[in-house]
Design an enzyme around this catalytic site. Structure first.
Site, PDB file in Angstrom:
ATOM      1  N   HIS A  47      33.604  42.090  40.581  1.00 23.07           N
ATOM      2  CA  HIS A  47      33.677  40.858  39.796  1.00 23.07           C
ATOM      3  C   HIS A  47      34.523  41.125  38.553  1.00 23.07           C
ATOM      4  O   HIS A  47      34.480  42.200  37.990  1.00 23.07           O
ATOM      5  CB  HIS A  47      32.266  40.403  39.375  1.00 23.07           C
ATOM      6  CG  HIS A  47      32.219  38.977  38.950  1.00 23.07           C
ATOM      7  ND1 HIS A  47      32.530  38.568  37.678  1.00 23.07           N
ATOM      8  CD2 HIS A  47      31.938  37.848  39.650  1.00 23.07           C
ATOM      9  CE1 HIS A  47      32.427  37.256  37.603  1.00 23.07           C
ATOM     10  NE2 HIS A  47      32.074  36.794  38.782  1.00 23.07           N
ATOM     11  N   ASP A  52      28.503  35.973  46.118  1.00 20.48           N
ATOM     12  CA  ASP A  52      28.864  35.614  47.502  1.00 20.48           C
ATOM     13  C   ASP A  52      28.287  36.554  48.548  1.00 20.48           C
ATOM     14  O   ASP A  52      28.389  36.266  49.746  1.00 20.48           O
ATOM     15  CB  ASP A  52      30.397  35.608  47.631  1.00 20.48           C
ATOM     16  CG  ASP A  52      31.007  34.490  46.805  1.00 20.48           C
ATOM     17  OD1 ASP A  52      31.914  34.767  46.005  1.00 20.48           O
ATOM     18  OD2 ASP A  52      30.539  33.343  46.947  1.00 20.48           O
TER      19      ASP A  52
END
Ligand code: SDX
Length: 435
Positions: free
Chosen positions: A311, A369
């Protein structure tokens, strides 16, 4: 807004023998910034920061996240509390308005959502003209942009009451998503019901049929509320920044959101949730050997990335991934699914990755996700609609950011600078001289 953040402290920059003082700003959670709004006019220099890894585009009251500590707050409320104690509609109201709704405000907003649930009957014919197997995100982006044509009042008066604008869009996107699924299945459309709340209505529109009535499962409704809440905003991510940039040209909400949907579609962004399930299914079908995927992800010569990991901001656990991983077990149990081989593989991958130096050194953790698709799949949502679900969740965040920018007295059209590296000025060569 920005000028209120100036602290009086200065950063000193020395260029070509001259020293410049740049103001320091500080936000309500202690984030600090160097104010370079006058840099070019004072020094002739611009800054370069590909991917905007160190560059703030705005001040915002909406969402705070701390990537080092794994903190995510919407309007000051911890994501853990909101995911546990609220409905998605409450959180949508919070993001758009800045405060949790009272009972009366929530009823009014819910009634607006119910009242806007239908889409124009002429709009339904658009579904007949998309080629079969059209990507749902392409359909969604097109249909949202087309809403401007069917509801011109939504564009002629962008300053319109934000309740009307947000409720209309949040409700109609749910209907568009469900209708596009039914069309793709060749099944009759199931219209929204006036007596179902937001998530139950969506599930019913997706899975009810004349020959197989859908029975709303409260656990599934709770899981869907939680997933949509966890996706509802995430400060200046790629798609939200897209909505702000497009909107900064004074583009109406629906066209700005349509652009945000296109940005979210990318496999490095919202498209990752679909890619994760496809990767887990491939690993399962190939006998469960996930180690080769981890090795590929570590190979600098291989462009493959371990989707669902890493991320830009979180360099520790993504708090959303922790909540979703926990929710997987309760949803599967409520659906009578005793074991999900894909969840088992996902857990094993996470365990191995979190001990692998390549990932540890780069602070690569599961992101939002990695586990979300396990729940969507268990609910019966097809993987090519997972990113549509992400968009449905992210809508209130996009709307809140568009509105915050629209109402900002210091609003400017977004227009980054560059460093030119092409040919210097040269004499023109006519065609006859070029042969
Ligand atoms: C979302 O911004 C947001 O808030 C987004 C989001 C939201 O709510 O809006 O949180 C939603 O988009 C989540 C991210 C979903 N995408 C994926 O899961 C795709 C896989 N992840 C990556 O491609 C990557 O981690 C990004 C795109 C998410 C972040 O990329 P960055 O910040 O540009 O990081 P990077 O590419 O500079 O990587 C740093 C290093 C590199 O290695 P080195 O060059 O240092 O050797 O980490 C490596 C990368 O190669 N790396 C990975 C990796 N992610 C980063 N290596 C293997 N697998 C990965 N997944």
């Amino acid at each position: 807004m920005l000028n209120d953040l100036v602290t009086g402290k200065k950063a000193e920059l020395t260029l070509d023998g001259k020293t410049y003082s740049l103001p320091i700003m500080e936000g309500s959670e202690g984030e600090r910034a160097i104010d370079i709004r006058t840099l070019r006019s004072e020094t002739g220099y611009v800054t370069i920061d590909s991917g905007y890894m160190n560059t703030g585009s705005c001040a915002s009251n909406i969402t705070f996240l701390d990537g080092e500590k794994g903190i995510l707050n919407y309007r000051g409320y911890a994501i853990e509390d909101l995911a546990e104690k609220c409905s998605f509609v409450e959180v949508a109201f919070l993001l758009v308005h800045g405060s949790l709704p009272t009972g009366l405000e929530l009823k009014k907003f819910s009634d607006l959502l119910g009242g806007f649930a239908l889409i124009h009957e002429d709009l339904i014919h658009f579904f007949d003209h998309f080629p079969p197997y059209s990507p749902p995100m392409s359909i969604l982006s097109s249909m949202v942009n087309t809403l401007c044509n069917f509801y011109p009042e939504m564009t002629d008066n962008p300053g319109e009451d934000i309740d009307m604008m947000s409720a209309r869009l949040i409700s109609k996107v749910r209907t568009i998503a469900a209708f596009s699924y039914k069309k793709s299945m060749g099944q009759p459309l199931v219209y929204p019901r006036h007596d179902y709340p937001y998530c139950a209505n969506f599930l019913n529109m997706m899975f009810d049929s004349p020959v197989n009535p859908y029975v709303v499962n409260d656990e599934v409704v709770a899981a869907l509320n939680k997933l949509l809440i966890l996706h509802a905003d995430h400060e200046q991510n790629c798609s939200t920044s897209t909505v702000r940039l497009v909107g900064s040209a004074r583009v109406n909400l629906y066209a700005s959101i349509s652009a945000g949907i296109s940005a979210l579609w990318g496999p490095l962004h919202g498209g990752a949730n679909q890619a994760v399930i496809e990767m887990l299914e491939e690993i399962y079908e190939n006998g469960g050997d996930y180690k080769q995927y981890i090795d590929k992800a570590k190979d600098r010569n291989d462009p493959f990335r371990l989707v669902g990991f890493g991320h830009r901001v979180y360099k520790s656990h993504d708090p959303r991934a922790l909540i979703i991983k926990k929710a997987c077990e309760s949803v599967l149990r409520s659906l009578g699914i005793s074991a999900d081989p894909l969840l088992d593989i996902a857990r094993e991958i996470e365990e191995v990755v979190l001990q692998d130096p390549y990932f540890v050194e780069r602070n690569l953790y599961p992101n939002v996700d990695f586990y979300s698709g396990i729940i969507y799949r268990a609910i019966g949502i097809p993987s090519n609609m997972f990113t549509v679900m992400f968009a449905m969740g992210r809508l209130p965040g996009w709307i809140a950011h568009w509105k915050e920018m629209w109402d900002d007295p210091n609003w400017r059209i977004g227009r980054p600078r560059q460093i030119y590296t092409g040919p210097q000025r040269r004499p023109f060569v006519s065609l006859s001289e070029r042969d």
